[in-house]
Design a protein around this motif. Structure first.
Motif, mmCIF file in Angstrom:
data_model
loop_
_atom_site.group_PDB
_atom_site.id
_atom_site.type_symbol
_atom_site.label_atom_id
_atom_site.label_comp_id
_atom_site.label_asym_id
_atom_site.label_seq_id
_atom_site.Cartn_x
_atom_site.Cartn_y
_atom_site.Cartn_z
ATOM 1 N N UNK A 87 0.834 -1.197 0.000
ATOM 2 C CA UNK A 87 0.000 0.000 0.000
ATOM 3 C C UNK A 87 0.872 1.252 0.000
ATOM 4 N N UNK A 88 1.935 1.248 0.783
ATOM 5 C CA UNK A 88 2.853 2.392 0.816
ATOM 6 C C UNK A 88 3.511 2.558 -0.548
ATOM 7 N N UNK A 89 3.968 1.471 -1.162
ATOM 8 C CA UNK A 89 4.578 1.559 -2.494
ATOM 9 C C UNK A 89 3.575 2.132 -3.504
ATOM 10 N N UNK A 90 2.321 1.717 -3.424
ATOM 11 C CA UNK A 90 1.307 2.232 -4.345
ATOM 12 C C UNK A 90 1.119 3.739 -4.159
ATOM 13 N N UNK A 91 1.085 4.194 -2.899
ATOM 14 C CA UNK A 91 0.937 5.623 -2.623
ATOM 15 C C UNK A 91 2.125 6.414 -3.177
ATOM 16 N N UNK A 92 3.325 5.860 -3.016
ATOM 17 C CA UNK A 92 4.532 6.527 -3.514
ATOM 18 C C UNK A 92 4.510 6.585 -5.032
#
Length: 74
Positions: free
Chosen positions: A36-41
């Motif tokens: 999820x963090x990678x997607x946000x980045x």
């Protein structure tokens, strides 16, 4: 550069006092998965600095994202 001249590009943020977090630390803080963090980045919703093959996220940016992510349900 004189005080009256403006830079042609926006200056990068000051990093002297910034606390950077790893993707795993951000995920733990937000209580979401690392993916999820990678997607946000990658979507540009969460600013991050690339260090080698990994990302670092400023702690202030995480808090700003969470403050702006509140959703008021009916």
């Amino acid at each position: 550069m004189s005080a009256n001249s403006e830079p042609s590009q926006q200056a990068p943020p000051q990093v002297g006092n910034v606390q950077f977090l790893t993707v795993a630390e951000v995920a733990r803080l937000m209580r979401v998965s690392k993916m999820t963090v990678y997607r946000l980045v990658h979507a540009g919703e969460l600013p991050a600095a690339r260090v080698g093959r990994s990302f670092r996220v400023a702690e202030n940016d995480v808090h700003s994202y969470l403050e702006n992510a509140y959703y008021n349900a009916g």
